[in-house]
Design an enzyme around this catalytic site. Structure first.
Site, PDB file in Angstrom:
ATOM      1  N   HIS A  95       0.812  -1.219   0.000  1.00  0.00           N
ATOM      2  CA  HIS A  95       0.000   0.000   0.000  1.00  0.00           C
ATOM      3  C   HIS A  95       0.849   1.275   0.000  1.00  0.00           C
ATOM      4  O   HIS A  95       0.472   2.291  -0.576  1.00  0.00           O
ATOM      5  CB  HIS A  95      -0.937   0.037   1.223  1.00  0.00           C
ATOM      6  CG  HIS A  95      -2.112  -0.894   1.113  1.00  0.00           C
ATOM      7  ND1 HIS A  95      -1.962  -2.246   0.928  1.00  0.00           N
ATOM      8  CD2 HIS A  95      -3.448  -0.661   1.155  1.00  0.00           C
ATOM      9  CE1 HIS A  95      -3.157  -2.816   0.859  1.00  0.00           C
ATOM     10  NE2 HIS A  95      -4.079  -1.866   0.994  1.00  0.00           N
ATOM     11  N   LYS A 128     -10.113  13.199  -9.788  1.00  0.00           N
ATOM     12  CA  LYS A 128     -10.610  12.407 -10.920  1.00  0.00           C
ATOM     13  C   LYS A 128      -9.841  11.087 -10.895  1.00  0.00           C
ATOM     14  O   LYS A 128      -8.944  10.819 -11.708  1.00  0.00           O
ATOM     15  CB  LYS A 128     -10.439  13.163 -12.246  1.00  0.00           C
ATOM     16  CG  LYS A 128     -11.400  12.644 -13.317  1.00  0.00           C
ATOM     17  CD  LYS A 128     -11.577  13.640 -14.420  1.00  0.00           C
ATOM     18  CE  LYS A 128     -12.362  13.059 -15.606  1.00  0.00           C
ATOM     19  NZ  LYS A 128     -13.770  12.773 -15.369  1.00  0.00           N
TER      20      LYS A 128
HETATM   21  C1  LIG Z   1     -18.123  12.215 -10.981  1.00  0.00           C
HETATM   22  C2  LIG Z   1     -18.117  13.233 -12.069  1.00  0.00           C
HETATM   23  N1  LIG Z   1     -18.585  14.464 -11.826  1.00  0.00           N
HETATM   24  C3  LIG Z   1     -18.598  15.413 -12.789  1.00  0.00           C
HETATM   25  C4  LIG Z   1     -18.135  15.141 -14.082  1.00  0.00           C
HETATM   26  C5  LIG Z   1     -18.176  16.233 -15.122  1.00  0.00           C
HETATM   27  O1  LIG Z   1     -16.864  16.645 -15.408  1.00  0.00           O
HETATM   28  P1  LIG Z   1     -16.483  17.280 -16.825  1.00  0.00           P
HETATM   29  O2  LIG Z   1     -17.383  18.457 -17.019  1.00  0.00           O
HETATM   30  O3  LIG Z   1     -15.063  17.677 -16.690  1.00  0.00           O
HETATM   31  O4  LIG Z   1     -16.702  16.203 -17.846  1.00  0.00           O
HETATM   32  C6  LIG Z   1     -17.634  13.879 -14.375  1.00  0.00           C
HETATM   33  C7  LIG Z   1     -17.139  13.580 -15.720  1.00  0.00           C
HETATM   34  O5  LIG Z   1     -16.827  12.478 -16.058  1.00  0.00           O
HETATM   35  C8  LIG Z   1     -17.612  12.900 -13.345  1.00  0.00           C
HETATM   36  O6  LIG Z   1     -17.122  11.673 -13.587  1.00  0.00           O
END
Ligand SMILES: Cc1ncc(COP(=O)(O)O)c(C=O)c1O
Length: 295
Positions: free
Chosen positions: A110, A155
């Site tokens: 980990h 992300k």
């Molecule tokens: C959890 C989540 N929220 C919001 C978004 C919207 O992000 P974006 O406008 O950058 O596509 C995404 C896009 O995949 C996402 O996975």
């Protein structure tokens, strides 16, 4: 084993310094992306072979990588060059670039190893925009408790929570699951969510509970352009359920109207269950932005 369609298998991707066909790309089973979901990704839309809001996607990638302590392996110019090479190799004019950076390959432990190189993978696919019928009629969503972790601002390639959330709506024939944490709107499984209330667009404040979509600031800009009030503040579930209009935003959905929520029509009066006027204006403004903000 589910076969990868030939078209996808033949398409060009990038892996660790090489451009090669997807079918020939190989990653070690000891990659920490595979074992731990230890990495960050981006998904960038491409219109007419030009990248939309590229700098903003790169800024979010940088933020995510630095938060999880992976050094960005490329400069922005190098990312751009790789993206351009992929875009040139694909047939469609409109594409979706997917890229991910994992911590790399190491014996399973980990604790973060310090002496390894990240694994970088990139591919491009045809962009699949919402069907015309979804634009004209709007889409159906459900609500659910936000049971995900407290780093929703990353992300992260660890998407199990989002996958489970999305499947709840898929099982009910809906296109998104709108998530509520402690009585307040966060986002949807792969989109941000916007509520129209008395002519103003409301969204939750940026926080560790949601991903700041690249469309977050874009929505602000489009609202400004259109003279629509835009306000980021906590949005209680009751306001979502009583919205005049409800919208999703994401790279692939752009901005998309939600007209059915938990089986009930969204909105009031003559517009109940129909895409509303604020959506219509933002959609048009978005189309203009695609032309002016792609490089
Ligand atoms: C959890 C989540 N929220 C919001 C978004 C919207 O992000 P974006 O406008 O950058 O596509 C995404 C896009 O995949 C996402 O996975």
């Amino acid at each position: 084993m589910t076969a990868v369609p030939d078209q996808l298998a033949d398409s060009l991707c990038y892996l660790n310094g090489e451009f090669l066909a997807v079918r020939d790309a190989r990653v070690s089973v000891l990659d920490r992306g595979f074992l731990f979901g230890d990495g960050i990704y981006e998904a960038l839309p491409v219109y007419g072979r030009r990248l939309f809001r590229f700098d903003e996607h790169m800024a979010r990638l940088n933020r995510g990588l630095s938060k999880i302590r992976i050094a960005n392996p490329f400069t922005e110019a190098q990312w751009l060059a790789h993206c351009r090479k992929l875009v040139a190799a694909h047939e469609s004019d409109d594409q979706a670039i997917y890229l991910q950076v994992t911590r790399g390959v190491a014996p399973r432990n980990h604790v973060m190893p310090t002496d390894i190189s990240p694994t970088v993978f990139m591919m491009s696919n045809p962009l699949l925009p919402p069907a015309p019928e979804q634009r004209h009629k709007g889409v159906s969503c459900i609500t659910a408790r936000d049971f995900r972790w407290e780093h929703g601002d990353l992300k992260s390639i660890s998407l199990l929570g989002n996958v489970l959330a999305r499947q709840m709506s898929a099982d009910r024939g809906a296109v998104e699951t709108i998530l509520i944490r402690d009585g307040y709107l966060t986002e949807a499984s792969s989109s941000n969510v916007w509520v129209v209330h008395e002519g103003a667009v409301l969204g939750p404040p940026k926080s560790e509970h949601l991903l700041e979509g690249v469309r977050y600031e874009l929505m602000r800009e489009l609202c400004e352009e259109e003279g629509i009030a835009f306000n980021l503040r906590p949005v209680p579930e009751a306001e979502v359920l009583a919205a005049d209009e409800l919208m999703l935003s994401s790279a692939s959905k752009e901005v998309l109207p939600v007209t059915l929520l938990d089986g009930e029509p969204v909105g009031h009066g003559a517009l109940r269950g129909k895409p509303g006027p604020v959506y219509a204006r933002l959609f048009e403004a978005y189309q203009r932005a695609k032309l002016s903000q792609s490089i």
